[in-house]
Design an enzyme around this catalytic site. Structure first.
Site, PDB file in Angstrom:
ATOM      1  N   LYS A 113     -68.790  28.177 -69.056  1.00 27.57           N
ATOM      2  CA  LYS A 113     -68.308  29.328 -69.510  1.00 27.57           C
ATOM      3  C   LYS A 113     -67.349  29.215 -70.673  1.00 27.57           C
ATOM      4  O   LYS A 113     -67.198  29.959 -71.735  1.00 27.57           O
ATOM      5  CB  LYS A 113     -67.738  30.220 -68.177  1.00 27.57           C
ATOM      6  CG  LYS A 113     -68.748  30.838 -67.495  1.00 27.57           C
ATOM      7  CD  LYS A 113     -68.483  31.813 -66.651  1.00 27.57           C
ATOM      8  CE  LYS A 113     -69.451  32.218 -65.778  1.00 27.57           C
ATOM      9  NZ  LYS A 113     -69.156  33.179 -64.930  1.00 27.57           N
ATOM     10  N   LYS A 204     -79.823  28.186 -64.325  1.00 25.07           N
ATOM     11  CA  LYS A 204     -79.961  29.156 -63.526  1.00 25.07           C
ATOM     12  C   LYS A 204     -80.218  30.654 -63.803  1.00 25.07           C
ATOM     13  O   LYS A 204     -79.525  30.769 -65.026  1.00 25.07           O
ATOM     14  CB  LYS A 204     -78.780  29.000 -62.291  1.00 25.07           C
ATOM     15  CG  LYS A 204     -77.567  29.475 -62.936  1.00 25.07           C
ATOM     16  CD  LYS A 204     -76.526  29.777 -61.599  1.00 25.07           C
ATOM     17  CE  LYS A 204     -75.442  30.305 -62.147  1.00 25.07           C
ATOM     18  NZ  LYS A 204     -75.124  31.816 -61.663  1.00 25.07           N
ATOM     19  N   LYS A 207     -76.372  36.874 -64.631  1.00 30.13           N
ATOM     20  CA  LYS A 207     -76.266  38.152 -65.028  1.00 30.13           C
ATOM     21  C   LYS A 207     -75.618  37.950 -66.498  1.00 30.13           C
ATOM     22  O   LYS A 207     -76.010  39.108 -67.248  1.00 30.13           O
ATOM     23  CB  LYS A 207     -75.550  39.017 -63.993  1.00 30.13           C
ATOM     24  CG  LYS A 207     -74.143  38.567 -63.822  1.00 30.13           C
ATOM     25  CD  LYS A 207     -73.423  39.703 -62.700  1.00 30.13           C
ATOM     26  CE  LYS A 207     -73.063  39.090 -61.307  1.00 30.13           C
ATOM     27  NZ  LYS A 207     -71.946  38.058 -61.402  1.00 30.13           N
TER      28      LYS A 207
HETATM   29  N1  AQP Z   1     -79.582  32.093 -59.980  1.00 26.56           N
HETATM   30  C1  AQP Z   1     -78.851  31.980 -58.731  1.00 26.56           C
HETATM   31  N2  AQP Z   1     -79.437  31.600 -57.763  1.00 26.56           N
HETATM   32  C2  AQP Z   1     -78.899  31.676 -56.501  1.00 26.56           C
HETATM   33  N3  AQP Z   1     -77.511  32.071 -56.247  1.00 26.56           N
HETATM   34  C3  AQP Z   1     -77.154  32.685 -57.135  1.00 26.56           C
HETATM   35  N4  AQP Z   1     -76.033  33.209 -57.745  1.00 26.56           N
HETATM   36  C4  AQP Z   1     -75.651  33.531 -58.757  1.00 26.56           C
HETATM   37  N5  AQP Z   1     -76.677  33.066 -59.606  1.00 26.56           N
HETATM   38  C5  AQP Z   1     -77.592  32.544 -58.738  1.00 26.56           C
HETATM   39  C6  AQP Z   1     -74.856  33.734 -56.439  1.00 26.56           C
HETATM   40  O1  AQP Z   1     -74.626  35.078 -56.643  1.00 26.56           O
HETATM   41  C7  AQP Z   1     -73.329  34.901 -55.937  1.00 26.56           C
HETATM   42  C8  AQP Z   1     -72.282  35.928 -56.801  1.00 26.56           C
HETATM   43  O2  AQP Z   1     -72.270  35.195 -58.141  1.00 26.56           O
HETATM   44  P1  AQP Z   1     -71.167  35.591 -58.894  1.00 26.56           P
HETATM   45  O3  AQP Z   1     -71.011  37.083 -59.209  1.00 26.56           O
HETATM   46  O4  AQP Z   1     -69.718  35.162 -58.276  1.00 26.56           O
HETATM   47  O5  AQP Z   1     -71.256  34.956 -60.501  1.00 26.56           O
HETATM   48  P2  AQP Z   1     -72.010  33.516 -60.964  1.00 26.56           P
HETATM   49  O6  AQP Z   1     -72.325  32.553 -59.599  1.00 26.56           O
HETATM   50  O7  AQP Z   1     -71.506  32.995 -61.986  1.00 26.56           O
HETATM   51  O8  AQP Z   1     -73.520  34.255 -61.029  1.00 26.56           O
HETATM   52  P3  AQP Z   1     -74.020  34.917 -62.416  1.00 26.56           P
HETATM   53  O9  AQP Z   1     -75.199  35.892 -61.945  1.00 26.56           O
HETATM   54  O10 AQP Z   1     -74.313  33.814 -63.309  1.00 26.56           O
HETATM   55  O11 AQP Z   1     -72.936  35.710 -62.962  1.00 26.56           O
HETATM   56  P4  AQP Z   1     -72.085  35.636 -64.305  1.00 26.56           P
HETATM   57  O12 AQP Z   1     -73.063  35.368 -65.365  1.00 26.56           O
HETATM   58  O13 AQP Z   1     -71.111  36.658 -64.366  1.00 26.56           O
HETATM   59  O14 AQP Z   1     -71.038  34.432 -64.242  1.00 26.56           O
HETATM   60  C9  AQP Z   1     -72.955  33.587 -55.873  1.00 26.56           C
HETATM   61  O15 AQP Z   1     -72.839  33.352 -54.396  1.00 26.56           O
HETATM   62  C10 AQP Z   1     -73.606  32.935 -56.529  1.00 26.56           C
HETATM   63  O16 AQP Z   1     -73.666  31.386 -56.188  1.00 26.56           O
END
Ligand code: AQP
Length: 337
Positions: A113, A204, A207
């Site tokens: 990030k 992965k 969002k």
């Molecule tokens: N691609 C994924 N596959 C499985 N699990 C996932 N998680 C996120 N992406 C995947 C799981 O979703 C939960 C919430 O995630 P988060 O909001 O804490 O942030 P993150 O892990 O950084 O997920 P994102 O979607 O990629 O969000 P942004 O883009 O905002 O950083 C966690 O349990 C995560 O493991």
């Protein structure tokens, strides 16, 4: 015997996708009866990268609605907003003092990030200290509730590891007769722990990724879901089989997703489609996905903002006595109270 506790959360940092659902939320739903379940909308984590305040507020409510729409029962599960409980940030500061900066700089999520490019002028966005300290806040979230289990996606493994390290370090340094913190365990589901991006199966699904075609959002319209799946990256071999080969990563991701929503193994699905083309597989997967998400979307649309705000108020008063008691315990052993 009293139930063990699980703690988990999702950041209201964008539109939730099937990775968030299969990697985290669905698992919470599956184990909510067995555990004392604490499910947080981690809005303080979301502000480690720039957010629009109005959108953040609305997304926070939306994420809580999605928890319930996905099947969490608000009568049994504590659903709350992280910023309502000041002890998260208070404990974070206390844990900050036993964390080494080297431990934070090596976190993969920080490295990813902090390298985000500004889409307008291609310069690097300046890195806030919050992004570096993110794992300490996450440790505070978990340790504040003495969580035994943290159901998350695989990308969070490093953060759970540092949580365990900090808990052990704190216990060793400050605990008297009994340990102050419970050492939590990670739980990842074998099938959903890492859903890959549709446009690049080596990354992965996320969002905050700029390309909306990279993810299926839980609230996507049927036509949008179909389009995104039909466009998903596969390979030029056009032969359906389940394999670890790097060039089959796109197909493997689609088969994995299909497997989670149908309960057949990815190998079985591949066998069913061995004489068909990628187009047939994608079309059927898209239809299955639309049907799978429909009840969640319907339930989401039936929940009002007021219901969620009332849940936040109720949860705050339920949790505060527990979190205040925990902070008092921590401050006492540190000589602060
Ligand atoms: N691609 C994924 N596959 C499985 N699990 C996932 N998680 C996120 N992406 C995947 C799981 O979703 C939960 C919430 O995630 P988060 O909001 O804490 O942030 P993150 O892990 O950084 O997920 P994102 O979607 O990629 O969000 P942004 O883009 O905002 O950083 C966690 O349990 C995560 O493991």
């Amino acid at each position: 015997m009293s139930k063990q506790t699980f703690f988990s959360g999702v950041q209201p940092s964008g539109n939730l996708h099937i990775g968030n659902y299969f990697g985290a939320i669905k698992n919470w739903v599956d184990i909510q009866e067995e555990y004392n379940a604490i499910c947080c909308v981690v809005n303080l984590h979301a502000i480690t990268v720039p957010q629009n305040p109005e959108e953040l507020n609305q997304k926070t409510i939306e994420v809580a609605k999605l928890y319930i729409a996905a099947g969490l029962d608000p009568a049994k599960v504590t659903i709350f907003r992280q910023s309502d409980i000041p002890q998260h940030t208070e404990l974070m500061w206390l844990l900050n003092t036993i964390t080494k900066t080297g431990e934070l700089f090596k976190m993969t999520q920080f490295k990813d990030k902090s390298g985000i490019q500004n889409s307008e002028d291609n310069t690097k966005i300046s890195i806030g200290a919050g992004l570096l300290n993110y794992p300490i806040l996450m440790a505070a979230d978990i340790l504040l509730y003495d969580a035994n289990l943290v159901p998350v996606g695989e990308d969070q493994t490093q953060h759970i590891e540092i949580t365990r390290t900090l808990a052990r370090r704190f216990n060793k340094k400050f605990s008297k007769e009994e340990d102050v913190f419970t050492i939590p365990n990670i739980y990842t589901s074998p099938a959903g722990k890492k859903i890959m991006a549709l446009d690049n199966p080596l990354k992965k699904m996320s969002k905050s990724a700029e390309a909306v075609n990279s993810r299926i959002e839980i609230l996507d319209e049927p036509e949008v879901i179909k389009k995104k799946i039909m466009k998903a990256t596969t390979d030029s071999e056009n032969k359906i089989y389940y394999s670890d080969k790097p060039e089959k990563a796109g197909l493997r991701n689609l088969l994995n997703i299909f497997s989670i929503i149908t309960d057949a193994t990815p190998e079985q699905i591949a066998e069913n489609y061995q004489d068909k083309g990628y187009g047939d597989l994608k079309k059927d997967l898209a239809e299955a996905m639309v049907s799978y998400l429909q009840p969640i979307q319907d339930k989401f649309n039936s929940i009002s903002d007021e219901e969620i705000l009332n849940i936040f108020i109720q949860s705050k008063s339920t949790l505060l006595p527990q979190t205040q008691a925990k902070i008092t315990q921590v401050k006492k052993v540190m000589g602060l109270e």
